[in-house]
Scaffold this motif. Structure first.
Motif, mmCIF file in Angstrom:
data_model
loop_
_atom_site.group_PDB
_atom_site.id
_atom_site.type_symbol
_atom_site.label_atom_id
_atom_site.label_comp_id
_atom_site.label_asym_id
_atom_site.label_seq_id
_atom_site.Cartn_x
_atom_site.Cartn_y
_atom_site.Cartn_z
ATOM 1 N N ASN A 41 4.702 -11.095 -7.788
ATOM 2 C CA ASN A 41 5.774 -10.132 -7.529
ATOM 3 C C ASN A 41 5.512 -9.489 -6.169
ATOM 4 O O ASN A 41 4.492 -9.737 -5.534
ATOM 5 N N ALA A 42 6.423 -8.652 -5.703
ATOM 6 C CA ALA A 42 6.320 -8.080 -4.354
ATOM 7 C C ALA A 42 5.036 -7.269 -4.168
ATOM 8 O O ALA A 42 4.382 -7.373 -3.125
ATOM 9 N N ASP A 43 4.665 -6.480 -5.165
ATOM 10 C CA ASP A 43 3.440 -5.669 -5.053
ATOM 11 C C ASP A 43 2.191 -6.536 -4.973
ATOM 12 O O ASP A 43 1.283 -6.263 -4.188
ATOM 13 N N GLU A 44 2.145 -7.597 -5.780
ATOM 14 C CA GLU A 44 0.987 -8.499 -5.764
ATOM 15 C C GLU A 44 0.881 -9.221 -4.423
ATOM 16 O O GLU A 44 -0.214 -9.399 -3.895
ATOM 17 N N TYR A 45 2.024 -9.618 -3.873
ATOM 18 C CA TYR A 45 2.016 -10.309 -2.588
ATOM 19 C C TYR A 45 1.532 -9.375 -1.479
ATOM 20 O O TYR A 45 0.746 -9.775 -0.624
ATOM 21 N N GLU A 46 1.979 -8.125 -1.506
ATOM 22 C CA GLU A 46 1.530 -7.152 -0.507
ATOM 23 C C GLU A 46 0.026 -6.904 -0.645
ATOM 24 O O GLU A 46 -0.678 -6.752 0.347
ATOM 25 N N GLU A 47 -0.468 -6.863 -1.874
ATOM 26 C CA GLU A 47 -1.905 -6.689 -2.103
ATOM 27 C C GLU A 47 -2.683 -7.871 -1.536
ATOM 28 O O GLU A 47 -3.741 -7.698 -0.934
#
Length: 65
Positions: A41-47
């Motif tokens: 998801n977007a948060d995991e990708y940013e992490e």
């Protein structure tokens, strides 16, 4: 605390076979990058972009060959 059982070593330390291909060879597969983007998801990708792997993400985003 019990330690987990580790698998037997495949090669004697210092006698491992040479790497046939570099990590950049394996990161050049567009399917892998696409699958990674879909799996996160977007948060995991940013992490992930804040980790040490960001260099490979930047290469792919900049179409660096």
């Amino acid at each position: 605390m019990d330690l987990p059982a580790l698998p037997q070593r495949m090669y004697t330390l210092g006698e491992e076979p040479p790497a046939l291909k570099s990590i950049s060879y394996h990161t050049d597969d567009l399917k892998l990058f696409t699958a990674l983007r879909r799996a996160l998801n977007a948060d995991e990708y940013e992490e992930l972009k804040e980790s040490k792997l960001v260099v490979f993400i930047k290469f792919k985003e900049l179409n660096f060959g």
